[in-house]
Design a protein around this motif. Sequence first.
Motif, PDB file in Angstrom:
ATOM      1  N   ARG A   1      67.874  58.788  37.096  1.00  0.00           N
ATOM      2  CA  ARG A   1      67.392  57.424  37.299  1.00  0.00           C
ATOM      3  C   ARG A   1      65.873  57.392  37.171  1.00  0.00           C
ATOM      4  O   ARG A   1      65.210  58.420  37.325  1.00  0.00           O
ATOM      5  CB  ARG A   1      67.816  56.903  38.671  1.00  0.00           C
ATOM      6  CG  ARG A   1      67.355  57.735  39.834  1.00  0.00           C
ATOM      7  CD  ARG A   1      67.862  57.185  41.160  1.00  0.00           C
ATOM      8  NE  ARG A   1      67.507  58.056  42.266  1.00  0.00           N
ATOM      9  CZ  ARG A   1      66.316  58.083  42.851  1.00  0.00           C
ATOM     10  NH1 ARG A   1      65.357  57.259  42.431  1.00  0.00           N
ATOM     11  NH2 ARG A   1      66.084  58.894  43.865  1.00  0.00           N
ATOM     12  N   PRO A   2      65.276  56.231  36.882  1.00  0.00           N
ATOM     13  CA  PRO A   2      63.821  56.143  36.711  1.00  0.00           C
ATOM     14  C   PRO A   2      63.068  56.565  37.972  1.00  0.00           C
ATOM     15  O   PRO A   2      63.532  56.369  39.096  1.00  0.00           O
ATOM     16  CB  PRO A   2      63.600  54.659  36.396  1.00  0.00           C
ATOM     17  CG  PRO A   2      64.906  54.188  35.860  1.00  0.00           C
ATOM     18  CD  PRO A   2      65.949  54.962  36.602  1.00  0.00           C
TER      19      PRO A   2
ATOM     20  N   ARG B   1      59.339  55.993  38.207  1.00  0.00           N
ATOM     21  CA  ARG B   1      58.247  55.019  38.383  1.00  0.00           C
ATOM     22  C   ARG B   1      57.148  55.576  39.296  1.00  0.00           C
ATOM     23  O   ARG B   1      56.732  54.937  40.262  1.00  0.00           O
ATOM     24  CB  ARG B   1      58.777  53.693  38.937  1.00  0.00           C
ATOM     25  CG  ARG B   1      59.809  53.028  38.041  1.00  0.00           C
ATOM     26  CD  ARG B   1      60.191  51.638  38.550  1.00  0.00           C
ATOM     27  NE  ARG B   1      61.195  51.040  37.707  1.00  0.00           N
ATOM     28  CZ  ARG B   1      62.507  51.155  37.912  1.00  0.00           C
ATOM     29  NH1 ARG B   1      62.935  51.840  38.957  1.00  0.00           N
ATOM     30  NH2 ARG B   1      63.370  50.599  37.097  1.00  0.00           N
ATOM     31  N   ARG B   2      56.687  56.778  38.992  1.00  0.00           N
ATOM     32  CA  ARG B   2      55.647  57.404  39.794  1.00  0.00           C
ATOM     33  C   ARG B   2      54.956  58.484  38.980  1.00  0.00           C
ATOM     34  O   ARG B   2      55.390  58.828  37.878  1.00  0.00           O
ATOM     35  CB  ARG B   2      56.242  58.008  41.069  1.00  0.00           C
ATOM     36  CG  ARG B   2      57.339  59.025  40.794  1.00  0.00           C
ATOM     37  CD  ARG B   2      58.129  59.403  42.013  1.00  0.00           C
ATOM     38  NE  ARG B   2      57.337  60.139  42.979  1.00  0.00           N
ATOM     39  CZ  ARG B   2      57.868  60.745  44.043  1.00  0.00           C
ATOM     40  NH1 ARG B   2      59.179  60.662  44.267  1.00  0.00           N
ATOM     41  NH2 ARG B   2      57.106  61.407  44.890  1.00  0.00           N
ATOM     42  N   ARG B   3      53.882  59.022  39.536  1.00  0.00           N
ATOM     43  CA  ARG B   3      53.127  60.085  38.882  1.00  0.00           C
ATOM     44  C   ARG B   3      53.187  61.342  39.749  1.00  0.00           C
ATOM     45  O   ARG B   3      52.947  61.282  40.962  1.00  0.00           O
ATOM     46  CB  ARG B   3      51.672  59.666  38.681  1.00  0.00           C
ATOM     47  CG  ARG B   3      50.786  60.763  38.089  1.00  0.00           C
ATOM     48  CD  ARG B   3      49.371  60.276  37.890  1.00  0.00           C
ATOM     49  NE  ARG B   3      49.324  59.219  36.884  1.00  0.00           N
ATOM     50  CZ  ARG B   3      48.244  58.512  36.605  1.00  0.00           C
ATOM     51  NH1 ARG B   3      47.111  58.726  37.285  1.00  0.00           N
ATOM     52  NH2 ARG B   3      48.277  57.593  35.663  1.00  0.00           N
TER      53      ARG B   3
ATOM     54  N   GLU C   1      60.426  56.850  33.048  1.00  0.00           N
ATOM     55  CA  GLU C   1      59.263  56.258  33.712  1.00  0.00           C
ATOM     56  C   GLU C   1      58.541  57.239  34.648  1.00  0.00           C
ATOM     57  O   GLU C   1      57.870  56.818  35.587  1.00  0.00           O
ATOM     58  CB  GLU C   1      59.644  54.992  34.473  1.00  0.00           C
ATOM     59  CG  GLU C   1      60.265  53.918  33.578  1.00  0.00           C
ATOM     60  CD  GLU C   1      60.628  52.671  34.351  1.00  0.00           C
ATOM     61  OE1 GLU C   1      59.781  52.151  35.096  1.00  0.00           O
ATOM     62  OE2 GLU C   1      61.787  52.227  34.206  1.00  0.00           O
ATOM     63  N   LEU C   2      58.649  58.516  34.377  1.00  0.00           N
ATOM     64  CA  LEU C   2      57.941  59.531  35.158  1.00  0.00           C
ATOM     65  C   LEU C   2      56.672  59.933  34.414  1.00  0.00           C
ATOM     66  O   LEU C   2      56.725  60.303  33.243  1.00  0.00           O
ATOM     67  CB  LEU C   2      58.819  60.765  35.385  1.00  0.00           C
ATOM     68  CG  LEU C   2      58.148  61.938  36.115  1.00  0.00           C
ATOM     69  CD1 LEU C   2      57.750  61.546  37.538  1.00  0.00           C
ATOM     70  CD2 LEU C   2      59.065  63.166  36.121  1.00  0.00           C
ATOM     71  N   ASP C   3      55.551  59.860  35.084  1.00  0.00           N
ATOM     72  CA  ASP C   3      54.271  60.280  34.521  1.00  0.00           C
ATOM     73  C   ASP C   3      53.925  61.643  35.112  1.00  0.00           C
ATOM     74  O   ASP C   3      53.754  61.766  36.332  1.00  0.00           O
ATOM     75  CB  ASP C   3      53.191  59.245  34.873  1.00  0.00           C
ATOM     76  CG  ASP C   3      51.845  59.574  34.244  1.00  0.00           C
ATOM     77  OD1 ASP C   3      51.813  60.419  33.330  1.00  0.00           O
ATOM     78  OD2 ASP C   3      50.836  58.990  34.674  1.00  0.00           O
TER      79      ASP C   3
ATOM     80  N   HIS D   1      66.634  62.615  41.668  1.00  0.00           N
ATOM     81  CA  HIS D   1      66.681  61.538  40.674  1.00  0.00           C
ATOM     82  C   HIS D   1      67.941  61.583  39.807  1.00  0.00           C
ATOM     83  O   HIS D   1      68.014  60.906  38.790  1.00  0.00           O
ATOM     84  CB  HIS D   1      65.420  61.593  39.800  1.00  0.00           C
ATOM     85  CG  HIS D   1      64.182  61.190  40.530  1.00  0.00           C
ATOM     86  ND1 HIS D   1      63.476  62.066  41.345  1.00  0.00           N
ATOM     87  CD2 HIS D   1      63.550  59.997  40.634  1.00  0.00           C
ATOM     88  CE1 HIS D   1      62.448  61.428  41.891  1.00  0.00           C
ATOM     89  NE2 HIS D   1      62.465  60.182  41.483  1.00  0.00           N
TER      90      HIS D   1
END
Length: 411
Positions: free
Chosen positions: A303-304, A306-308, A336-338, A409
């Motif tokens: 799953r996404p 959305r964080r670094r 969406e993982l940085d 995740h």
Amino acid sequence: MRSGMISRRQGDCKPAEPGMLASLAMAVAPNPDSKAPGRPDGLLALADRCVQCGLCLPHCPTYQHDRNEAESPRGRIALWRGLASGQLAASAATDAHLDHCLGCRACESACPAGVRYGELLVAGRALQRERRRPSPRQFLVEWLAARPRWLAPLLGLYRRLHPALPARLRPLPAPPARTAPATPRPTGPSPSASVSLFGGCVGRPYDEPARLALSRLLDAAGIATVEPGGQTCCGALHAHAGDLATATRLAAGNRSAFARSDTVCATASGCQHALARSLEGSPAHAEDPFVLLARVAPELAFRPARRRVALHLPCTQQRVDGSVAALRALLQRIPELDVVLLDPACCGAAGVQMVTDPGRAAGFREPLLAALDSSGADTLLSANVGCRLHLGNASPVPVRHPLEFLAEHLQ
């Protein structure tokens, strides 16, 4: 992935200046009357591969730190050659230079002559071990590591006392609280199990969340796991300290523990190579967990995030296990993982040096922590237990195993 690299001072990639290594050799008195039992020809053969070109210097963290030829790979090789041949007498100064080596093997990767520095380090430390006792702190760490059943309850006591202890008595972060697995798992070898999990010594309590995470990831791919009994320390820290007898005994214990296993995974990158060596000639073989997971990755959905997060690459993962590409590929599967990749420099943990020489070890850690602090990451990921403990003792953000992050995740 984007890269957040730390600027580092670069050394000169040039041959030794005339007299440089000769001056290094003169730092200790000649010892023509040495009564050392025989010439360690194996060590000398390894050392003679070094052509003293200096291409290793920009890659050696201790040379970059001290700018001292004796703190460089070719300087240490010159010292080991002199000690092994009996032409040099050991002293506190020579031992300090040899002890400071972090064992990161960055020099080995850069060497055009193919010097097997990892083997040379073990042989040199064994030579040192023959003539001197380990320090009390080194002895205690080695003694406990070789006895995980004693170490585990002591670390449990340390976890309970940790909040009340003064800083000087907290060399490591508090171990995680014991976590029961979500579903019962076998406690011994089973014919139906595909992968056996290695616990080790300090990794037995500290890496328990990582082993549970690996079990969950493999379960999602349809692979069962077990944790065979009778395991012990992998012996890497003993071998790197020159105690080859204990390392050999521990290897035999693990070979027996995994005698009925097929594939064995160690969650600590620092244990993987030693474990693989111990299983040579047995039916079981060691496989890096990230390499294994990358092979079954099509079975995994994430799953996404959305964080670094920041990613630290332990020296063993980079230069021994060779699983960096597999880990990065797995993290790239999380939408969406940085990921900020920190400089692949040694963190200074160096096995037990973070305990035996904490001040010096902290100096190698500081640049990584500074880069982490400016990265904007909310978590630091590192696959080796020693690196995580060393970084976690001073990190501004939580330091976790990548396996835990991947398992969290899963869809």
